[in-house]
Design an enzyme around this catalytic site. Structure first.
Site, mmCIF file in Angstrom:
data_model
loop_
_atom_site.group_PDB
_atom_site.id
_atom_site.type_symbol
_atom_site.label_atom_id
_atom_site.label_comp_id
_atom_site.label_asym_id
_atom_site.label_seq_id
_atom_site.Cartn_x
_atom_site.Cartn_y
_atom_site.Cartn_z
ATOM 1 N N ASP A 152 0.922 -1.170 -0.031
ATOM 2 C CA ASP A 152 -0.076 -0.045 -0.273
ATOM 3 C C ASP A 152 0.616 1.293 0.020
ATOM 4 O O ASP A 152 2.169 1.109 0.308
ATOM 5 C CB ASP A 152 -0.771 -0.166 1.241
ATOM 6 C CG ASP A 152 -0.353 -0.189 2.558
ATOM 7 O OD1 ASP A 152 0.794 -0.511 2.481
ATOM 8 O OD2 ASP A 152 -0.868 -0.501 3.574
ATOM 9 N N ASN A 194 -7.502 -2.413 14.150
ATOM 10 C CA ASN A 194 -8.729 -2.909 13.719
ATOM 11 C C ASN A 194 -9.126 -4.008 12.874
ATOM 12 O O ASN A 194 -10.032 -4.296 12.090
ATOM 13 C CB ASN A 194 -9.523 -1.783 13.153
ATOM 14 C CG ASN A 194 -8.976 -1.209 11.666
ATOM 15 O OD1 ASN A 194 -8.057 -1.782 11.544
ATOM 16 N ND2 ASN A 194 -9.487 -0.310 11.267
ATOM 17 N N HIS A 248 -7.308 -4.473 10.123
ATOM 18 C CA HIS A 248 -6.907 -4.265 8.653
ATOM 19 C C HIS A 248 -5.486 -4.950 8.368
ATOM 20 O O HIS A 248 -4.725 -5.140 9.169
ATOM 21 C CB HIS A 248 -6.884 -2.565 8.325
ATOM 22 C CG HIS A 248 -5.573 -1.859 8.726
ATOM 23 N ND1 HIS A 248 -6.039 -0.527 9.303
ATOM 24 C CD2 HIS A 248 -4.484 -2.177 8.797
ATOM 25 C CE1 HIS A 248 -4.694 -0.179 9.642
ATOM 26 N NE2 HIS A 248 -3.756 -0.984 9.561
ATOM 27 N N GLU A 250 -9.797 -1.773 5.172
ATOM 28 C CA GLU A 250 -10.272 -1.491 6.529
ATOM 29 C C GLU A 250 -11.581 -2.369 6.615
ATOM 30 O O GLU A 250 -11.940 -2.776 5.491
ATOM 31 C CB GLU A 250 -10.784 0.006 6.728
ATOM 32 C CG GLU A 250 -9.606 1.133 6.385
ATOM 33 C CD GLU A 250 -9.019 1.357 7.638
ATOM 34 O OE1 GLU A 250 -8.747 0.355 8.554
ATOM 35 O OE2 GLU A 250 -8.421 2.452 7.875
HETATM 36 C C1 GLP Z 1 -0.527 0.398 8.675
HETATM 37 C C2 GLP Z 1 -0.122 -0.305 7.645
HETATM 38 C C3 GLP Z 1 -0.524 -1.819 7.551
HETATM 39 C C4 GLP Z 1 0.114 -2.061 9.007
HETATM 40 C C5 GLP Z 1 -0.618 -1.621 9.977
HETATM 41 C C6 GLP Z 1 0.127 -2.018 11.490
HETATM 42 O O1 GLP Z 1 -1.562 1.426 8.733
HETATM 43 N N1 GLP Z 1 -0.914 0.020 6.193
HETATM 44 O O2 GLP Z 1 0.173 -2.398 6.401
HETATM 45 O O3 GLP Z 1 0.266 -3.680 8.941
HETATM 46 O O4 GLP Z 1 -0.806 -0.480 9.921
HETATM 47 O O5 GLP Z 1 1.199 -1.195 11.591
HETATM 48 P P1 GLP Z 1 2.294 -1.302 12.886
HETATM 49 O O6 GLP Z 1 2.929 -2.626 12.362
HETATM 50 O O7 GLP Z 1 2.909 -0.333 13.050
HETATM 51 O O8 GLP Z 1 1.499 -1.529 13.982
#
Ligand code: GLP
Length: 260
Positions: free
Chosen positions: A84, A153, A155, A160
């Site tokens: 992404d 959440n 995702h 989402e």
């Molecule tokens: C972000 C990214 C995801 C990631 C997630 C968790 O928003 N788009 O690809 O896995 O949130 O992030 P973190 O590993 O910092 O908790």
């Protein structure tokens, strides 16, 4: 679900072949995930790696860099596709996922940058960019291995919670909770982009192998819901229970609610 072993594998045979591996801490989680990725690169040197951003995979990337520096890994033929990118952030912005990947991995290994791909957040035509990216992944034959983090959440990528699972790369409106979670990286919540381009759930599910890294007590509730609860688009990661080859590597804190 009580399990007093310090380390354990749970193979969820009742629904799926999903493997859930509990590790002592973030460092062990990172080493285990990096070993799985290393095995992929060694057994198929020209593989396609699907890569992720966020704080969860940083340790995994550090381990891969260490293995490369030790002469144990060669990325020269590897291609990569990232999950992404924020819409509207230039690549030079240090919060863009393009910047993150160069900074945390690509600048430190021998991957050919021409073979690394992140959605172009600066393309204003969402339909055009998403179609281009989906086509590119298809032309590569899909990812051999997709690395994922897990949002609070549920995702994955930026898919989402929703009424349905989105199939292909698309533009999403980020949820307030995601903006809140990601504001720590920006000057303020107002500076967090409100939209992003992300691979769809279908794109992710097409990967031959999936590795999910999850760490920390704040992820304990969602680990239980996503990997041990019902499969629903309200918890996008829950669909991974239906993938034939998923390994969830989570540290003891993230696993703690599963054992309650
Ligand atoms: C972000 C990214 C995801 C990631 C997630 C968790 O928003 N788009 O690809 O896995 O949130 O992030 P973190 O590993 O910092 O908790």
């Amino acid at each position: 679900m009580k399990n007093s072993n310090k380390y354990c594998w749970i193979i969820r045979k009742e629904v799926t072949k999903m493997r859930v591996l509990k590790t002592a801490d973030y460092n062990e989680m990172s080493r285990k995930a990096a070993n799985i990725i290393a095995a992929q690169v060694i057994t198929k040197p020209d593989c396609v790696l699907g890569l992720a951003t966020g704080s969860s995979p940083i340790g995994t990337y550090k381990e891969l860099i260490r293995m490369y520096e030790n002469g144990d890994l060669d990325f020269s033929q590897v291609k990569s596709v990232n999950l992404d990118e924020y819409k509207g952030l230039p690549r030079e912005n240090d919060q863009s996922y393009y910047y993150f990947m160069n900074d945390n991995l690509f600048n430190h290994i021998n991957i050919d940058k021409a073979n690394t791909n992140v959605p172009n957040g600066m393309e204003p035509d969402a339909e055009k960019e998403c179609a281009r990216y989906e086509e590119l992944i298809k032309s590569y034959g899909g990812a051999d291995l997709q690395l994922l983090g897990l949002g609070h959440n549920g995702h994955i990528g930026f898919n989402e919670p929703a009424e349905q699972f989105d199939k292909v790369t698309h533009c999403v409106d980020l949820q307030p909770s995601t903006i809140e979670a990601n504001k720590r990286f920006f000057a303020s919540a107002d500076d967090v982009p409100k939209q992003a381009y992300t691979m769809g759930i279908g794109t992710i599910m097409n990967a031959k192998k999936i590795v999910v890294v999850v760490s920390g007590e704040d992820k304990a509730e969602i680990v239980k819901k996503a990997f041990f609860g019902p499969v629903t688009p309200n918890v996008p990661a829950s669909i991974l229970q239906f993938h034939p080859d998923v390994t969830v590597v989570c540290d003891a804190a993230a696993y703690s609610k599963v054992e309650e």
